[in-house]
Enzyme design. Structure first.
Site, PDB file in Angstrom:
ATOM      1  N   PRO A   1      45.653  34.192  38.460  1.00  0.00           N
ATOM      2  CG  PRO A   1      46.531  36.346  38.408  1.00  0.00           C
ATOM      3  CD  PRO A   1      45.745  35.386  37.598  1.00  0.00           C
ATOM      4  CE  LYS A   2      39.055  34.762  44.249  1.00  0.00           C
ATOM      5  NZ  LYS A   2      38.421  33.470  43.998  1.00  0.00           N
ATOM      6  CB  VAL A   3      41.496  30.087  39.601  1.00  0.00           C
ATOM      7  CG1 VAL A   3      41.320  28.578  39.663  1.00  0.00           C
ATOM      8  CG2 VAL A   3      40.192  30.753  39.162  1.00  0.00           C
TER       9      VAL A   3
ATOM     10  CB  CYS B   1      40.844  29.702  45.132  1.00  0.00           C
ATOM     11  SG  CYS B   1      40.083  31.299  45.432  1.00  0.00           S
TER      12      CYS B   1
END
Length: 269
Positions: free
Chosen positions: A211-213, A216
Site C-alpha cells: 500500500p505505501k509504495v 508513493c
DNA sequence: CGCCAGGACGCCC
DNA sequence: GGGCGTCATGGC
C-alpha cells in the site's frame, strides 16, 4: 511563476518554491546540494535532462545553462509551476494542523517525477532511512554511468547481480519490478490513467509493492494528487491530529497536504 | 551497543 | 481479515 531569459540562464520568480524544502524532503532522492555563492544550489536530473538550479533568495531562482525551450518543455512541468500553490495552501488553511504545516514549510511543491524511477526508488525506500536510500540509488546510477537505468538495463538482473547495491531483501523486489515492466505485464503509463483503485491493485501485483509504495508511485511518479502515502510519520500525524479521519475538503489534493504534514511532523522536536 | 528506518511478505489463527 | 515475526543494511 514568472521568468526571464538572461544569457544562458533562466531567472525564475516563484514565491511558493523553496529548493531545500522541495528537493530534499523525501519525495526525490537524486538531487545533490553543491557548493554555492547563492542561498543554495542543487544539481540533478529529470530523465536524461541535467539541471543546476540556485536559490538566490526567497522566491528567486536561477536555472543555469538552460534554454527557454527546455525550461518550458521540461522544467515547468517537473516543478509543477502551472499549479497555484498559494491557492492550495489557502484551501488547506481551513484546517489548523495543515495551516501550521504550510506555514512551517510553505515552499514544498509536488515534483512531477518519472514513474519508473519512482517505482524503483520507493521499492528501495521500504523499511529504510533516507540517507541509505540515497546511497543505494547512488550506487545504482553509478553502475550505469551516473544516470538512472532504464527498464531494459535492469530487466536482466536478479537479486545476486544486484548485490553491489547492498539493498538487502529489496534486490529481488527491484528485479521483479524490472521484469514485469519490461515484459509489459506492468504498464506504468496505462496505470497512470486508470481509476485509482484499479491502479493500486495493478501496482501491488509487483513483488515488494504494498500500500505505501503503491501510493508513493501514484503520487510522486504519476502525479495522482489524491494518493495519500501513510508511513510511520504520517501515522503519528493521523493518530495525534486526525483521530476522526483526514478532512474531506482536502481529499483530492490529500497527497500534497501529506507533503506539508510529513515535513512538519519530522522536524517537530 | 540497541533502536530505528517514507514496509511488505508469509504464516498463523 | 488482523496480528506478528522476519527480512538486510547501516544511520544515528
Amino acid at each position: 511563476m514568472d521568468y526571464s531569459v538572461k544569457g544562458r540562464d533562466i531567472y525564475v520568480s516563484e514565491p511558493d518554491l523553496d529548493l531545500d524544502e522541495t528537493l530534499d524532503c523525501g519525495q526525490a532522492f537524486r538531487w545533490k546540494k553543491t557548493d554555492s555563492n547563492y542561498d543554495c544550489t542543487y544539481e540533478g536530473n529529470f530523465l536524461n535532462e541535467h539541471l543546476r538550479v540556485s536559490q538566490i533568495k526567497k522566491g528567486e531562482f536561477i536555472f543555469h545553462d538552460t534554454s527557454e525551450n527546455d525550461f518550458i518543455s521540461k522544467w515547468i512541468n517537473y516543478f509543477d509551476f502551472e499549479t497555484d500553490y498559494t491557492e492550495l495552501k489557502k484551501l488547506f488553511s481551513e484546517d489548523g494542523t495543515l495551516s501550521k504545516a504550510c506555514a512551517f514549510a510553505g515552499g514544498i511543491r509536488l515534483l512531477r517525477q518519472d514513474s519508473w524511477e519512482c517505482l524503483i526508488s520507493f521499492i528501495i525506500s521500504q523499511n529504510n532511512n533516507i540517507p541509505r536510500i540515497k546511497g543505494i540509488i547512488d550506487r545504482l546510477c553509478g553502475h550505469y554511468g551516473g544516470s538512472f537505468p532504464d527498464v531494459n538495463q535492469l530487466s536482466g538482473e536478479d537479486a545476486d547481480s544486484l548485490g553491489y547495491l547492498r539493498s538487502g531483501f529489496r534486490a529481488k523486489y527491484i528485479a521483479d519490478a524490472a521484469s514485469r515492466v519490461s515484459r509489459g505485464e506492468t504498464d506504468l503509463s496505462a496505470i497512470a490513467e486508470m481509476p485509482i483503485d484499479q491502479a493500486r491493485t495493478e501496482l501491488k501485483k509487483i513483488l515488494g509493492v504494498g500500500p505505501k509504495v503503491a501510493e508513493c508511485v501514484l503520487l510522486f511518479g504519476m502525479h495522482r494528487t489524491e494518493a495519500f502515502p501513510v508511513d510511520v510519520w504520517i501515522k503519528r500525524v493521523l493518530a495525534e491530529y486526525y483521530p476522526d479521519g483526514f478532512p474531506e475538503f482536502a481529499r483530492e489534493n490529500a497527497g500534497i497536504a501529506q507533503q506539508y504534514l510529513f515535513h512538519y511532523i519530522r522536524n517537530l522536536g
